[in-house]
Design a protein around this motif. Sequence first.
Motif, PDB file in Angstrom:
ATOM      1  N   SER A   1      23.896   3.022 204.157  1.00  0.00           N
ATOM      2  CA  SER A   1      23.689   3.884 204.893  1.00  0.00           C
ATOM      3  C   SER A   1      23.883   5.073 205.019  1.00  0.00           C
ATOM      4  CB  SER A   1      24.232   3.006 206.700  1.00  0.00           C
ATOM      5  OG  SER A   1      25.812   2.492 205.943  1.00  0.00           O
ATOM      6  N   GLY A   2      23.859   5.615 206.786  1.00  0.00           N
ATOM      7  CA  GLY A   2      24.705   7.317 206.771  1.00  0.00           C
ATOM      8  C   GLY A   2      25.930   6.765 206.577  1.00  0.00           C
ATOM      9  N   ALA A   3      26.700   6.033 207.862  1.00  0.00           N
ATOM     10  CA  ALA A   3      28.366   5.532 208.168  1.00  0.00           C
ATOM     11  C   ALA A   3      28.848   5.829 206.610  1.00  0.00           C
ATOM     12  CB  ALA A   3      28.306   4.194 208.797  1.00  0.00           C
TER      13      ALA A   3
ATOM     14  N   PHE B   1      28.050  12.921 215.888  1.00  0.00           N
ATOM     15  CA  PHE B   1      27.714  11.826 215.461  1.00  0.00           C
ATOM     16  C   PHE B   1      27.238  11.779 213.936  1.00  0.00           C
ATOM     17  CE2 PHE B   1      25.142   7.896 214.050  1.00  0.00           C
ATOM     18  CZ  PHE B   1      25.849   7.081 215.204  1.00  0.00           C
ATOM     19  N   HIS B   2      28.825  10.751 213.516  1.00  0.00           N
ATOM     20  CA  HIS B   2      28.587  10.782 211.889  1.00  0.00           C
ATOM     21  C   HIS B   2      28.669   8.978 211.761  1.00  0.00           C
ATOM     22  CE1 HIS B   2      29.390  14.797 211.057  1.00  0.00           C
ATOM     23  NE2 HIS B   2      30.096  14.369 211.937  1.00  0.00           N
ATOM     24  N   GLY B   3      28.323   8.475 213.158  1.00  0.00           N
ATOM     25  CA  GLY B   3      28.160   6.742 212.195  1.00  0.00           C
ATOM     26  C   GLY B   3      28.824   6.338 212.798  1.00  0.00           C
TER      27      GLY B   3
ATOM     28  N   GLU C   1      27.140  18.718 211.080  1.00  0.00           N
ATOM     29  CA  GLU C   1      26.074  18.358 210.773  1.00  0.00           C
ATOM     30  C   GLU C   1      25.463  19.969 211.083  1.00  0.00           C
ATOM     31  OE1 GLU C   1      24.504  14.986 213.640  1.00  0.00           O
ATOM     32  OE2 GLU C   1      26.744  15.351 214.310  1.00  0.00           O
TER      33      GLU C   1
ATOM     34  N   GLU D   1      22.504  13.312 216.895  1.00  0.00           N
ATOM     35  CA  GLU D   1      22.632  12.620 218.153  1.00  0.00           C
ATOM     36  C   GLU D   1      22.924  13.164 219.361  1.00  0.00           C
ATOM     37  OE1 GLU D   1      20.758  10.090 216.401  1.00  0.00           O
ATOM     38  OE2 GLU D   1      21.125   9.752 217.802  1.00  0.00           O
TER      39      GLU D   1
ATOM     40  N   ASP E   1      27.046  17.195 206.511  1.00  0.00           N
ATOM     41  CA  ASP E   1      26.497  15.732 207.068  1.00  0.00           C
ATOM     42  C   ASP E   1      24.783  15.842 207.608  1.00  0.00           C
ATOM     43  OD1 ASP E   1      25.319  13.335 207.759  1.00  0.00           O
ATOM     44  OD2 ASP E   1      27.348  12.311 209.394  1.00  0.00           O
TER      45      ASP E   1
ATOM     46  N   VAL F   1      22.442  14.045 206.983  1.00  0.00           N
ATOM     47  CA  VAL F   1      21.892  12.315 207.137  1.00  0.00           C
ATOM     48  C   VAL F   1      20.779  12.588 207.685  1.00  0.00           C
ATOM     49  CG1 VAL F   1      21.947   9.867 208.159  1.00  0.00           C
ATOM     50  CG2 VAL F   1      23.617  10.857 206.911  1.00  0.00           C
ATOM     51  N   GLN F   2      20.724  13.076 208.907  1.00  0.00           N
ATOM     52  CA  GLN F   2      19.695  12.919 209.863  1.00  0.00           C
ATOM     53  C   GLN F   2      19.022  14.467 209.820  1.00  0.00           C
ATOM     54  OE1 GLN F   2      17.918  12.131 214.492  1.00  0.00           O
ATOM     55  NE2 GLN F   2      20.040  11.699 213.382  1.00  0.00           N
TER      56      GLN F   2
ATOM     57  N   LYS G   1      19.318   7.636 206.563  1.00  0.00           N
ATOM     58  CA  LYS G   1      17.676   7.968 207.160  1.00  0.00           C
ATOM     59  C   LYS G   1      16.015   8.653 206.589  1.00  0.00           C
ATOM     60  CE  LYS G   1      19.121   8.551 211.803  1.00  0.00           C
ATOM     61  NZ  LYS G   1      21.089   8.980 212.359  1.00  0.00           N
TER      62      LYS G   1
HETATM   63  C1  LIG Z   1      22.142   8.558 212.296  1.00  0.00           C
HETATM   64  C2  LIG Z   1      22.940   9.356 211.968  1.00  0.00           C
HETATM   65  C3  LIG Z   1      24.687   8.767 211.148  1.00  0.00           C
HETATM   66  C4  LIG Z   1      24.937   7.642 211.039  1.00  0.00           C
HETATM   67  O1  LIG Z   1      23.518   7.065 209.990  1.00  0.00           O
HETATM   68  P1  LIG Z   1      23.415   5.603 209.676  1.00  0.00           P
HETATM   69  O2  LIG Z   1      22.357   5.260 208.873  1.00  0.00           O
HETATM   70  O3  LIG Z   1      23.059   5.091 211.591  1.00  0.00           O
HETATM   71  O4  LIG Z   1      24.791   4.519 209.611  1.00  0.00           O
HETATM   72  C5  LIG Z   1      25.462   9.554 210.167  1.00  0.00           C
HETATM   73  N1  LIG Z   1      25.361  10.933 210.729  1.00  0.00           N
HETATM   74  C6  LIG Z   1      23.981  11.146 211.404  1.00  0.00           C
HETATM   75  C7  LIG Z   1      24.001  13.250 211.451  1.00  0.00           C
HETATM   76  C8  LIG Z   1      22.620  10.637 211.916  1.00  0.00           C
HETATM   77  O5  LIG Z   1      22.668  11.122 212.574  1.00  0.00           O
END
Ligand SMILES: *Cc1c(COP(=O)(O)O)cnc(C)c1O
Length: 452
Positions: free
Chosen positions: A130-132, A158-160, A234, A239, A267, A269-270, A296
């Motif tokens: 996962s991202g977290a 937002f980092h999780g 980010e 988010e 980060d 992730v998104q 993601k």
């Molecule tokens: C969604 C998100 C996370 C967390 O990812 P999960 O898979 O929900 O744990 C971390 N950082 C960013 C930038 C995100 O958008």
Amino acid sequence: MSKTESILEAKLPQLKTALPGPNARRIIDGDARLISPSYTRSYPLVIRRGRGAMVEDVDGNLFLDFSAGIAVVATGHSHPEVVAAIREQAADFIHMSGTDFYYESMVTLAGKLEKIAPGDSPKRVFYTNSGAEAIEAAMKLARYATGRKNFIAFHGCFHGRTYGALSLTSSKTTQRDRFGPFLSGVFHAPYANPYRCSLGAAPADCARACLDYLENTILHGVTSPEEVAAIFVEPIQGEGGYLVPPAEFLHGLEKLCRRHGILLVADEVQSGMGRTGKWWASDHVGITPDIITSAKGIASGLPLGAMIARADLMDWKPGAHASTFGGNPVAIAAALATHRLLEGGLIENARRLGEHIFGKLADWPARHRLVGQVRGRGLMIALELVRNQETKEPAVAERDAVVEGAFNRGLLLLACGPNAVRLMPPLVIDQEQADCALRILDEVLTEVEKRG
Ligand SMILES: *Cc1c(COP(=O)(O)O)cnc(C)c1O
């Protein structure tokens, strides 16, 4: 037409029942009794299956999906090549644990991630689910590699939601209330948002003001720079509202990190994996983070995350960090297929369709009194809604009404930030689908504006 044909051929929404339909209603009642109420559903969509950018619900209604399951199904729902890769891998072996054993695809994907990661230096990869978890891994590596304790993150980030990641996260109080105390040594600094500079600076001065605050008030105020292991940022705040900071802000962070020996963690992730029309949001401004986190969109919906770090940083000892499931072979097979499709045209499609959509949205702040700002990159797009374009008073209830109104017309959107709505379709959409989404959004905005 059989049901299979309808979802395979459909490109545009088609509603057959009032929403939610009877089957959806039954499932939602069961959900209400059995499922944790901490989830945040905005409307009663119960998916039965998906293809490309289309989702069919359990009552046969067809929706155009501009949420992509929270920016995850990059190649669309159940892309045939992703499904084939998953099937093939599952038939060979489903799990062996990369923590204790070897398999080739771990290396193959890592090689591809090394190639696409910004900067020429060699990289190493740590896989997560996962991202977290990718953030947790980055926090641990940053402390391990630098021998320093503290972290900087940004307001609205937002980092999780696991404890380390949540200690960084500051996008909503509901995510933190009653969960403290958090990890000590985390300090938050203002993120450069020229539309609403939290330091009150003029738009052109916002990045500079935020960097000065970080350097003088945080780094030489609450902690010495020598105590800071990493800055987590980010490159486009997700988010928090799809905020695109001025390039100067990210360049300034990079310089400040180099000057003080602090690691820069992007980060993505998104914002990563082609969503912005390039592999990474970092690529748009040309920064070279020491560590990148991804999840993601990386595997089109299978749970996979990755922490990609400069190889020389990742000199931790065997056993220092590991995960039973992280880098699951089926998820990696999906990631390899996803990578192939992204490289084979979907990133270019995201760039091209993004340009098309931004072109069409350009005059919306003039045409719609609720639209304060349109922002983003590629197919990571947000509209911030305001009650008054001068005072920028957030239009929160109106935003919620827009998301709900779009759903009732067959368009799946999600909110982001306090008062923005985001468009994050699968990267496979075509122009007809983009135009359809904009037509629905236009109608809904007009209707909500008429209400008052
Ligand atoms: C969604 C998100 C996370 C967390 O990812 P999960 O898979 O929900 O744990 C971390 N950082 C960013 C930038 C995100 O958008």
